[in-house]
Motif scaffolding. Structure first.
Motif, PDB file in Angstrom:
ATOM      1  N   UNK A 236     -54.108  15.496 -44.976  1.00  0.00           N
ATOM      2  CA  UNK A 236     -54.749  15.265 -43.157  1.00  0.00           C
ATOM      3  C   UNK A 236     -55.869  13.358 -43.847  1.00  0.00           C
ATOM      4  N   UNK A 237     -54.756  12.696 -45.398  1.00  0.00           N
ATOM      5  CA  UNK A 237     -55.170  11.572 -45.511  1.00  0.00           C
ATOM      6  C   UNK A 237     -55.270  10.912 -43.939  1.00  0.00           C
ATOM      7  N   UNK A 238     -56.900  10.009 -43.178  1.00  0.00           N
ATOM      8  CA  UNK A 238     -56.173   8.866 -42.919  1.00  0.00           C
ATOM      9  C   UNK A 238     -55.473   7.464 -42.962  1.00  0.00           C
ATOM     10  N   UNK A 239     -54.942   7.616 -42.574  1.00  0.00           N
ATOM     11  CA  UNK A 239     -53.572   6.526 -42.975  1.00  0.00           C
ATOM     12  C   UNK A 239     -53.422   6.021 -41.307  1.00  0.00           C
ATOM     13  N   UNK A 240     -53.216   4.249 -41.568  1.00  0.00           N
ATOM     14  CA  UNK A 240     -53.137   3.850 -40.464  1.00  0.00           C
ATOM     15  C   UNK A 240     -51.916   3.001 -41.137  1.00  0.00           C
ATOM     16  N   UNK A 241     -50.056   3.165 -40.733  1.00  0.00           N
ATOM     17  CA  UNK A 241     -49.173   2.241 -41.241  1.00  0.00           C
ATOM     18  C   UNK A 241     -49.164   0.850 -39.915  1.00  0.00           C
ATOM     19  N   UNK A 242     -49.074  -0.392 -41.262  1.00  0.00           N
ATOM     20  CA  UNK A 242     -48.536  -1.278 -40.086  1.00  0.00           C
ATOM     21  C   UNK A 242     -47.321  -1.697 -40.552  1.00  0.00           C
ATOM     22  N   UNK A 243     -46.316  -1.507 -39.952  1.00  0.00           N
ATOM     23  CA  UNK A 243     -45.017  -1.712 -40.911  1.00  0.00           C
ATOM     24  C   UNK A 243     -44.282  -2.625 -40.305  1.00  0.00           C
ATOM     25  N   UNK A 244     -43.397  -3.555 -41.718  1.00  0.00           N
ATOM     26  CA  UNK A 244     -42.571  -5.215 -41.112  1.00  0.00           C
ATOM     27  C   UNK A 244     -40.841  -4.889 -41.142  1.00  0.00           C
ATOM     28  N   UNK A 245     -40.207  -4.349 -40.108  1.00  0.00           N
ATOM     29  CA  UNK A 245     -38.702  -3.698 -40.347  1.00  0.00           C
ATOM     30  C   UNK A 245     -38.044  -4.931 -41.352  1.00  0.00           C
ATOM     31  N   UNK A 246     -37.913  -6.279 -41.167  1.00  0.00           N
ATOM     32  CA  UNK A 246     -37.851  -7.256 -41.602  1.00  0.00           C
ATOM     33  C   UNK A 246     -38.402  -7.878 -42.616  1.00  0.00           C
ATOM     34  N   UNK A 247     -39.543  -7.812 -43.042  1.00  0.00           N
ATOM     35  CA  UNK A 247     -40.351  -8.321 -44.460  1.00  0.00           C
ATOM     36  C   UNK A 247     -39.435  -7.724 -45.210  1.00  0.00           C
ATOM     37  N   UNK A 248     -39.382  -9.062 -46.729  1.00  0.00           N
ATOM     38  CA  UNK A 248     -39.829  -8.065 -48.255  1.00  0.00           C
ATOM     39  C   UNK A 248     -41.161  -8.089 -48.945  1.00  0.00           C
ATOM     40  N   UNK A 249     -41.109  -7.729 -49.699  1.00  0.00           N
ATOM     41  CA  UNK A 249     -42.119  -8.038 -50.520  1.00  0.00           C
ATOM     42  C   UNK A 249     -42.672  -9.261 -51.503  1.00  0.00           C
ATOM     43  N   UNK A 250     -43.669  -9.300 -50.836  1.00  0.00           N
ATOM     44  CA  UNK A 250     -44.320 -10.606 -50.500  1.00  0.00           C
ATOM     45  C   UNK A 250     -43.769 -11.580 -49.149  1.00  0.00           C
ATOM     46  N   UNK A 251     -43.843 -10.893 -48.399  1.00  0.00           N
ATOM     47  CA  UNK A 251     -43.376 -11.324 -46.694  1.00  0.00           C
ATOM     48  C   UNK A 251     -44.374 -12.132 -46.124  1.00  0.00           C
ATOM     49  N   UNK A 252     -45.682 -12.137 -46.739  1.00  0.00           N
ATOM     50  CA  UNK A 252     -46.760 -13.073 -46.480  1.00  0.00           C
ATOM     51  C   UNK A 252     -46.590 -14.138 -46.801  1.00  0.00           C
ATOM     52  N   UNK A 253     -45.209 -14.397 -47.726  1.00  0.00           N
ATOM     53  CA  UNK A 253     -45.816 -16.189 -48.089  1.00  0.00           C
ATOM     54  C   UNK A 253     -44.180 -16.004 -48.248  1.00  0.00           C
ATOM     55  N   UNK A 254     -43.783 -15.250 -47.986  1.00  0.00           N
ATOM     56  CA  UNK A 254     -41.797 -15.597 -48.160  1.00  0.00           C
ATOM     57  C   UNK A 254     -41.064 -15.334 -46.686  1.00  0.00           C
ATOM     58  N   UNK A 255     -41.200 -14.878 -45.338  1.00  0.00           N
ATOM     59  CA  UNK A 255     -40.629 -15.077 -44.665  1.00  0.00           C
ATOM     60  C   UNK A 255     -41.739 -15.402 -43.856  1.00  0.00           C
ATOM     61  N   UNK A 256     -41.525 -16.614 -42.904  1.00  0.00           N
ATOM     62  CA  UNK A 256     -42.002 -16.781 -42.105  1.00  0.00           C
ATOM     63  C   UNK A 256     -41.723 -16.563 -40.948  1.00  0.00           C
ATOM     64  N   UNK A 257     -42.076 -15.815 -40.150  1.00  0.00           N
ATOM     65  CA  UNK A 257     -42.188 -15.108 -39.393  1.00  0.00           C
ATOM     66  C   UNK A 257     -42.430 -14.585 -38.347  1.00  0.00           C
ATOM     67  N   UNK A 258     -43.049 -14.926 -36.739  1.00  0.00           N
ATOM     68  CA  UNK A 258     -43.362 -13.832 -35.601  1.00  0.00           C
ATOM     69  C   UNK A 258     -43.542 -12.112 -36.317  1.00  0.00           C
TER      70      UNK A 258
END
Length: 278
Positions: A236-258
């Motif tokens: 019951x830990x308060x948890x919010x998950x943001x999924x990036x289905x097509x993202x790789x580790x480091x997607x915020x620098x490597x996968x320049x997608x919408x």
């Protein structure tokens, strides 16, 4: 010759913030008067041995600017890990960066969050196990949540999954504000569909964790995130998950997608909601 990860541009293009360097901590300062909520950005560790100071990577400067443009003062401490024993010193530096923020006259000392990346996820346990009252929320983006096989022995303190099975804290921790449930889509928040956002009357609330998962995560990291998520929901830990289905580790620098851009904005905005809720 390809671009090194630390040279790769951030997936978003926020307006650069004023940056102040205070020894081994950079502050990304928003405009405007008054006291601001604040976040410690805990960059990934260990870094490549030939990489420059992570505070100067476009990725982390981008996150600092992204928070500052929404009125958050962000601190990025310089962290160095060469082996498991260095985690003690790094954990102390993260805590010191939080206190530096709280002592800053521009910061609302009761509205802080911490945002962990990659291998820095091992430091989450301290904050889940014994959260201070001023900790309004946590975030972790493609985090490592258990030591990898073959590593030298690691203190259980740096196994975040172990912190989930301890009794909930008592002390003076304040209740973490609840956020509305959303359906999981790329860049959206998933609360697991179990009503875990509501604080249970019989248990003191823990800080909510905003967890960003990459669908094409590294094979050695993905199981640690899955195991952590299962235990967190069971407890019951308060948890919010943001999924990036097509993202790789480091997607915020490597996968320049919408999809990547939406995920980063969603994680930022979800954490900001936790920091600013009444």
């Amino acid at each position: 010759m390809g671009t090194s990860f630390w040279e790769s541009p951030f997936v978003l293009d926020p307006r650069p913030a004023a940056v102040e360097r205070h020894g081994d901590v950079d502050l990304h300062v928003p405009t405007g008067d008054g006291r601001h909520p604040a976040v410690v950005i805990v960059h990934g560790v260990p870094g490549p041995p030939d990489a420059p100071d992570a505070r100067d990577w476009p990725l982390y400067r981008g996150y600092g600017a992204l928070l500052a443009e929404r009125g958050v003062l962000a601190a990025i401490p310089q962290l160095t890990v060469a082996g498991p024993d260095d985690l003690y010193a790094v954990a102390a530096r993260v805590a010191a960066a939080a206190e530096l923020l709280r002592a800053d006259s521009r910061v609302d000392a009761d509205r802080l969050g911490l945002w962990f990346f990659s291998g820095a996820g091992l430091l989450l346990g301290d904050w889940l196990r014994d959260p201070p009252r001023w900790l309004r929320g946590l975030a972790a983006t493609y985090p490592l949540l258990a030591p990898l096989p073959g590593w030298p022995p690691v203190d259980p303190r740096f196994r975040p999954i172990d912190a989930l099975d301890l009794p909930a804290p008592t002390g003076d921790a304040t209740a973490t504000p609840a956020l509305p449930d959303d359906t999981t889509t790329p860049g959206s928040v998933d609360s697991g569909g179990t009503g875990i956002d509501a604080a249970r009357p019989a248990e003191p609330a823990r800080p909510t964790l905003v967890l960003t998962r990459a669908g094409r995560e590294r094979s050695e990291v993905a199981p640690t995130i899955e195991a952590f998520t299962v235990v967190a929901r069971r407890r019951g830990i308060p948890l919010h998950v943001v999924d990036v289905p097509n993202g790789q580790h480091g997607f915020d620098a490597l996968d320049h997608t919408e999809e990547s851009r939406a995920a980063v904005r969603t994680a930022r905005d979800t954490l900001l909601d936790l920091l600013t809720a009444p």
